[in-house]
Enzyme design. Structure first.
Site, mmCIF file in Angstrom:
data_model
loop_
_atom_site.group_PDB
_atom_site.id
_atom_site.type_symbol
_atom_site.label_atom_id
_atom_site.label_comp_id
_atom_site.label_asym_id
_atom_site.label_seq_id
_atom_site.Cartn_x
_atom_site.Cartn_y
_atom_site.Cartn_z
ATOM 1 N N HIS A 110 0.843 -1.203 0.000
ATOM 2 C CA HIS A 110 0.000 0.000 0.000
ATOM 3 C C HIS A 110 0.871 1.244 0.000
ATOM 4 O O HIS A 110 1.992 1.239 0.505
ATOM 5 C CB HIS A 110 -0.948 0.029 1.203
ATOM 6 C CG HIS A 110 -0.253 -0.137 2.512
ATOM 7 N ND1 HIS A 110 0.115 -1.363 3.006
ATOM 8 C CD2 HIS A 110 0.155 0.774 3.422
ATOM 9 C CE1 HIS A 110 0.703 -1.205 4.174
ATOM 10 N NE2 HIS A 110 0.754 0.087 4.445
ATOM 11 N N HIS A 113 0.979 5.293 1.048
ATOM 12 C CA HIS A 113 0.388 6.347 1.869
ATOM 13 C C HIS A 113 0.507 7.677 1.131
ATOM 14 O O HIS A 113 1.568 7.985 0.588
ATOM 15 C CB HIS A 113 1.165 6.526 3.178
ATOM 16 C CG HIS A 113 1.218 5.339 4.077
ATOM 17 N ND1 HIS A 113 0.527 5.271 5.260
ATOM 18 C CD2 HIS A 113 1.896 4.171 3.998
ATOM 19 C CE1 HIS A 113 0.781 4.124 5.872
ATOM 20 N NE2 HIS A 113 1.621 3.435 5.128
HETATM 21 P P1 AMP Z 1 1.956 0.449 7.319
HETATM 22 O O1 AMP Z 1 2.487 0.761 8.679
HETATM 23 O O2 AMP Z 1 2.742 1.089 6.214
HETATM 24 O O3 AMP Z 1 1.769 -1.046 7.116
HETATM 25 O O4 AMP Z 1 0.540 1.132 7.245
HETATM 26 C C1 AMP Z 1 -0.663 0.501 7.558
HETATM 27 C C2 AMP Z 1 -1.664 1.584 7.754
HETATM 28 O O5 AMP Z 1 -2.946 1.014 7.681
HETATM 29 C C3 AMP Z 1 -1.565 2.283 9.117
HETATM 30 O O6 AMP Z 1 -1.317 3.668 8.917
HETATM 31 C C4 AMP Z 1 -2.929 2.026 9.754
HETATM 32 O O7 AMP Z 1 -3.411 3.121 10.466
HETATM 33 C C5 AMP Z 1 -3.792 1.710 8.557
HETATM 34 N N1 AMP Z 1 -4.924 0.847 8.811
HETATM 35 C C6 AMP Z 1 -4.928 -0.363 9.431
HETATM 36 N N2 AMP Z 1 -6.169 -0.888 9.455
HETATM 37 C C7 AMP Z 1 -6.970 0.015 8.830
HETATM 38 C C8 AMP Z 1 -8.363 0.066 8.524
HETATM 39 N N3 AMP Z 1 -9.196 -0.928 8.889
HETATM 40 N N4 AMP Z 1 -8.849 1.148 7.874
HETATM 41 C C9 AMP Z 1 -8.023 2.153 7.507
HETATM 42 N N5 AMP Z 1 -6.697 2.158 7.755
HETATM 43 C C10 AMP Z 1 -6.170 1.116 8.407
#
Ligand code: AMP
Length: 144
Positions: A102, A104
């Site tokens: 993903h 950001h």
């Molecule tokens: P990463 O640390 O790069 O793996 O980012 C994962 C991101 O996903 C984090 O910023 C979380 O806040 C976000 N996240 C996890 N679960 C959800 C969800 N159900 N809806 C929206 N964002 C999420």
């Protein structure tokens, strides 16, 4: 693989978990991050379960970055941000908490103190040239 039944982002793709969707096309879904660094922090996920950029099929990888180019100006205008970061954590050590690739989009404001703590190192002597050669050799070996 298209989906991992244990993956939170696959569950979002399948509508099993709700999300604040802001954009969708054939290859990607984009929604607001539930725990934003700044309000408007947005995620773009491929509709394909791969852990990171290197195991993501090319058409999905391209679609994620094309969506970023399209969505980032809208995030900036909607939030009044002065800039944005595109961030992709690959691997737990790099801060990846959800093992579904993903990107950001993090809107940035003056003095917002987001993403602090990084410090840049300095190469000494021949270290830079050695690192350059080492990485180039790996690229050549993979392309051979
Ligand atoms: P990463 O640390 O790069 O793996 O980012 C994962 C991101 O996903 C984090 O910023 C979380 O806040 C976000 N996240 C996890 N679960 C959800 C969800 N159900 N809806 C929206 N964002 C999420």
């Amino acid at each position: 693989m298209e989906r991992d039944p244990n993956c939170v982002f696959c569950k979002i793709l399948d509508g099993e978990i709700p999300s604040a969707k802001i954009y969708e096309d054939e290859k990607v879904l984009s929604f607001l991050d539930i725990a934003p660094f700044n309000y408007g922090h947005t995620l773009i996920i491929p509709k394909y379960h791969a852990h990171g950029i290197s195991d993501l099929p090319e058409e999905y990888r391209n679609a994620v970055f094309a969506a970023a180019a399209k969505l980032a100006p809208a995030v900036m205008h909607a939030t009044g941000a002065a800039g944005f970061n595109l961030l992709m954590n690959n691997g737990e050590t790099a801060g990846q908490t959800v093992p579904h690739a993903h990107l950001h989009i993090i809107p940035r404001f003056a003095d917002d103190k987001v993403l602090l703590g990084a410090s840049q190192k300095q190469y000494q002597g021949t270290e830079l040239a050695e690192m350059q050669a080492k990485i180039q050799a790996k690229i050549a070996a993979r392309e051979a």
